[in-house]
Design a protein around this motif. Structure first.
Motif, PDB file in Angstrom:
ATOM      1  N   PHE A 446       1.320  -1.499  -0.085  1.00 18.91           N
ATOM      2  CA  PHE A 446      -0.060  -0.131  -0.175  1.00 18.91           C
ATOM      3  C   PHE A 446       0.730   1.472  -0.100  1.00 18.91           C
ATOM      4  N   ILE A 447       1.802   1.536   1.133  1.00 18.11           N
ATOM      5  CA  ILE A 447       2.992   2.408   1.167  1.00 18.11           C
ATOM      6  C   ILE A 447       3.554   2.615  -0.027  1.00 18.11           C
ATOM      7  N   TYR A 448       4.179   1.328  -1.177  1.00 18.01           N
ATOM      8  CA  TYR A 448       4.601   1.793  -1.936  1.00 18.01           C
ATOM      9  C   TYR A 448       3.889   2.114  -3.188  1.00 18.01           C
ATOM     10  N   ALA A 449       2.627   1.599  -3.387  1.00 16.19           N
ATOM     11  CA  ALA A 449       1.956   2.134  -4.267  1.00 16.19           C
ATOM     12  C   ALA A 449       1.446   3.685  -4.579  1.00 16.19           C
ATOM     13  N   ASN A 450       1.713   4.256  -3.430  1.00 14.50           N
ATOM     14  CA  ASN A 450       1.147   5.397  -3.450  1.00 14.50           C
ATOM     15  C   ASN A 450       2.344   6.483  -2.569  1.00 14.50           C
ATOM     16  N   LEU A 451       3.605   6.216  -3.056  1.00 13.01           N
ATOM     17  CA  LEU A 451       4.208   6.467  -2.421  1.00 13.01           C
ATOM     18  C   LEU A 451       5.102   7.719  -4.072  1.00 13.01           C
ATOM     19  N   PRO A 452       4.739   7.167  -5.030  1.00  7.75           N
ATOM     20  CA  PRO A 452       4.920   7.580  -6.467  1.00  7.75           C
ATOM     21  C   PRO A 452       3.697   8.742  -6.947  1.00  7.75           C
ATOM     22  N   TYR A 453       2.916   8.497  -6.287  1.00  6.45           N
ATOM     23  CA  TYR A 453       1.197   9.783  -6.409  1.00  6.45           C
ATOM     24  C   TYR A 453       1.876  10.377  -4.899  1.00  6.45           C
ATOM     25  N   ALA A 454       2.303  10.208  -4.040  1.00  6.64           N
ATOM     26  CA  ALA A 454       2.602  11.072  -3.502  1.00  6.64           C
ATOM     27  C   ALA A 454       3.697  12.294  -3.422  1.00  6.64           C
ATOM     28  N   GLN A 455       4.922  11.908  -4.507  1.00  7.59           N
ATOM     29  CA  GLN A 455       5.973  12.585  -5.427  1.00  7.59           C
ATOM     30  C   GLN A 455       5.700  13.134  -5.909  1.00  7.59           C
ATOM     31  N   THR A 456       4.868  12.957  -6.885  1.00 14.59           N
ATOM     32  CA  THR A 456       4.044  13.649  -7.832  1.00 14.59           C
ATOM     33  C   THR A 456       2.984  14.682  -7.660  1.00 14.59           C
ATOM     34  N   TYR A 457       2.876  14.485  -6.243  1.00 13.11           N
ATOM     35  CA  TYR A 457       1.619  15.171  -5.983  1.00 13.11           C
ATOM     36  C   TYR A 457       2.675  16.307  -5.119  1.00 13.11           C
TER      37      TYR A 457
END
Length: 676
Positions: A446-457
């Motif tokens: 779950f964390i890995y899946a959301n980290l790229p989006y968090a970085q983009t945001y």
């Protein structure tokens, strides 16, 4: 406001009116007054909304201060009844496993109005409840008796509760209704205001969440209690062969955990005739021990079903399709519902473990069936062990000349028990580790899946802030003050570092999950080529809590070929040897691990700097149940199980090399070729 006024009502005060501006002309003054009046109305509405939100938040904090479901429901009812000054507040919730009935489990009454706590209300045929459960908004009725479609039974309930006006709403959680919260006015007819309906809806949403949390907590607590009961029974089986004590413990603990009226063990004797031999019963229900519990209706057809492992849950004996003989037998025992699991010793049906519900029919839950089945299996093990023990004792009394044969039987019995414990230990440990690894893997994914989006945001927001700063180098004072207070520049610089730290933590979690999976190896029951170093490292991870005390680990690894073995069993050997080394070395000791190989075998050496193993007992340390530890600190099975795994299971050698005062070294040698 009087001292007895509930503190919640103080949140609904009205502000002082705003004074109009003094203008030079009458028309301008009138126009400005209208504007001011409109602004006052808007301000008052906003203030009321803020106050309502604060009130809901305070109510939410109070009902969430406990995980006890009854406290949550009663607290919510009390608060609503005080805030809205009504006669009664009720919360009806759906019964577990039954979505057609509501039970009143929370209530607060003012004065001496009748209570309906504990009442069960059917949803079918109740037009009022059906409408509530089909709409998302609250339903307020000034004259409840005039609601269209009310059944005669609903009218009778309303009259008995003296209900004149109602305000109620369904409580929704994730698209499902888990209850209804309702307010009653009994002393007069009442028009319900919009803000009162809104408050009830908000509180209903919070109570729905609290109910779900309380149910999760209750289920978790039940799971802990179930596991504790299974451990208690298993430990008793390991520690004693007193069958009466074990069986009495089972029926007593099961009755308390299931909160049922009677739990019995029924034993068959001949031609499927038998009787109740062990029982735990609550007052005022009668005992059914001995002849009272003899079942003359049990046929070979039933026996064949139970012999095949049948589990039968009868929620209502009158609706289960039983023949009249069985119904009469169960009525004589005052039984209205029961849950039955077989006690099988091999393929032999020894008896039945039965839970009786005497006060009313009952819908048995899946977890209750699973628990009773597991305990039935444990009872079978206890009976089997007791029978073996009895046979041994009888043989010893009958013929002292058969001493050698009896000694072998006792050894076989101990070996069987050791194998059972080994299987349980490996399975429990493997399942626990695999379960932890699975849960950690879910969270990490779950964390890995959301980290790229968090970085983009984060990049987008930082770029937006940079553009804004470029476009508006001199922001308004309010924004400049906010930037200063929130240290926005520091946040822009540190936020990427924060995300990078999260990624490093997630990487560490992935490594930990991989280590745990390597240790468990539940999917590798057969022999496979294995890197032994991975098994050693996995075992050290499992023992991290003991290594933090200051123990020093020296590793001298050689390049090893992969060894064909059962990885889970070999990991258990390493874990046992490392555990023993930590016990011997103490909290500040030193443990040295060497690995090497030749053309025929691979050797792993684990050495401690403890007191060593006395020479006179080195020949016995691999015997089952032999231990040098104090009573209660060791079972004497660790080295015995390790020896069996290495020598009998893998055709290797397990050696102990020790001199008093010079520590102990255990060498695990596994063959590379010609493995058995």
């Amino acid at each position: 406001m009087s001292p007895e006024t509930p503190w919640f009502l103080s949140q609904l005060s009205v502000t002082e009116p705003i004074q109009p501006f003094d203008l030079s002309t009458e028309s301008q003054s009138l126009r400005l007054q209208q504007i001011v009046d409109g602004e006052q109305v808007v301000a008052l509405q906003l203030q009321r909304q803020v106050q309502l939100s604060n009130l809901v938040s305070q109510i939410n904090n109070e009902i969430r201060s406990t995980l006890d479901l009854n406290e949550v429901l009663n607290s919510a009812c009390r608060i609503l009844c005080q805030v809205l000054d009504c006669s009664r507040a009720d919360i009806l919730i759906t019964e577990p496993g039954e979505q057609k009935t509501l039970i009143c489990q929370g209530e607060y009454c003012r004065r001496d109005y009748p209570t309906q706590i504990g009442n069960r209300i059917s949803i079918e045929g109740n037009a009022y409840l059906r409408m509530l459960m089909q709409q998302p908004r609250a339903l307020g009725l000034k004259r409840f008796s005039e609601f269209p479609g009310l059944s005669k039974q609903t009218h009778q309930i309303a009259e008995s509760l003296e209900i004149r006006s109602t305000l109620a709403t369904a409580m929704w959680y994730r698209g499902q209704v888990n209850g209804i919260i309702g307010l009653h006015q009994c002393d007069r007819e009442r028009e319900w205001l919009d803000w009162e309906q809104q408050l009830l809806e908000e509180v209903g949403n919070q109570v729905a969440i609290a109910i779900n949390q309380a149910k999760i907590y209750s289920e978790t607590r039940r799971q802990v209690e179930r596991e504790a009961l299974l451990r208690l029974v298993t430990n008793q089986i390991r520690s004693t062969l007193d069958l009466d004590t074990i069986l009495q413990t089972v029926v007593r603990e099961v009755r308390q955990l299931l909160d049922t009226d009677r739990v019995v063990i029924y034993q068959f004797f001949q031609d499927w005739q038998g009787s109740v031999v062990v029982e735990d019963v609550a007052e005022p229900w009668v005992s059914v021990l001995g002849q009272m519990g003899q079942d003359n209706c049990f046929s070979s057809e039933y026996a064949n079903l139970y012999q095949g492992g049948r589990i039968r849950a009868i929620n209502n004996i009158l609706q289960a399709g039983l023949d009249s003989c069985h119904i009469n037998f169960l009525r004589r025992l005052q039984v209205q519902a029961n849950l039955i699991v077989p006690i099988l010793i091999g393929t032999k049906l020894w008896g039945l473990l039965i839970a009786h519900e005497c006060c009313s029919p009952r819908i048995w839950q899946n977890w209750e069936m699973d628990l009773l089945q597991q305990l039935g299996n444990q009872v079978a093990i206890a009976i089997h062990q007791a029978e073996l023990h009895a046979q041994v004792q009888e043989s010893a009394v009958q013929a002292q000349a058969q001493a050698r044969q009896l000694e072998q039987v006792l050894y076989d019995l101990r070996t069987t028990q050791a194998q059972l414990i080994q299987t349980e230990k490996l399975s429990s440990l493997g399942q626990m580790v695999a379960g932890i690894a699975h849960e950690l893997n879910n969270a990490t994914t779950f964390i890995y899946a959301n980290l790229p989006y968090a970085q983009t945001y984060a990049d987008s927001m930082i770029e937006a802030l940079s553009l804004y700063k470029t476009a508006f180098p001199d922001p308004p004072d309010a924004i400049a003050q906010f930037n200063s207070q929130s240290e926005l520049e520091f946040v822009r610089e540190d936020f990427p570092n924060l995300l990078q730290s999260m990624k490093i933590g997630a990487d560490r979690l992935k490594e930990l999950v991989l280590t745990l999976r390597n240790f468990a190896r539940l999917d590798e029951a057969d022999r496979k080529p294995v890197d032994l170093h991975e098994g050693i490292e996995s075992s050290l991870v499992i023992l991290q809590h003991r290594l933090r005390t200051g123990v020093r680990i020296d590793k001298h690894y050689s390049a090893l070929p992969k060894v064909e073995c059962r990885a889970g069993q070999i990991n258990q050997v390493f874990l046992n040897l490392l555990n023993n080394a930590l016990d011997a070395a103490g909290s500040r000791g030193e443990i040295t691990i060497h690995t090497w190989h030749d053309s025929n075998s691979v050797t792993v050496s684990i050495r401690d700097n403890g007191a060593g193993v006395p020479v006179d007992i080195q020949a016995r340390i691999f015997d089952p149940f032999f231990t040098t530890k104090a009573v209660g600190q060791g079972t004497g099975l660790g080295l015995s199980i390790a020896h069996r795994i290495v020598v009998e299971g893998h055709g290797g050698q397990l050696r102990c090399i020790s001199q008093p005062g010079q520590g102990a070294e255990f060498q695990v040698e596994l063959p590379l070729i010609g493995q058995s």
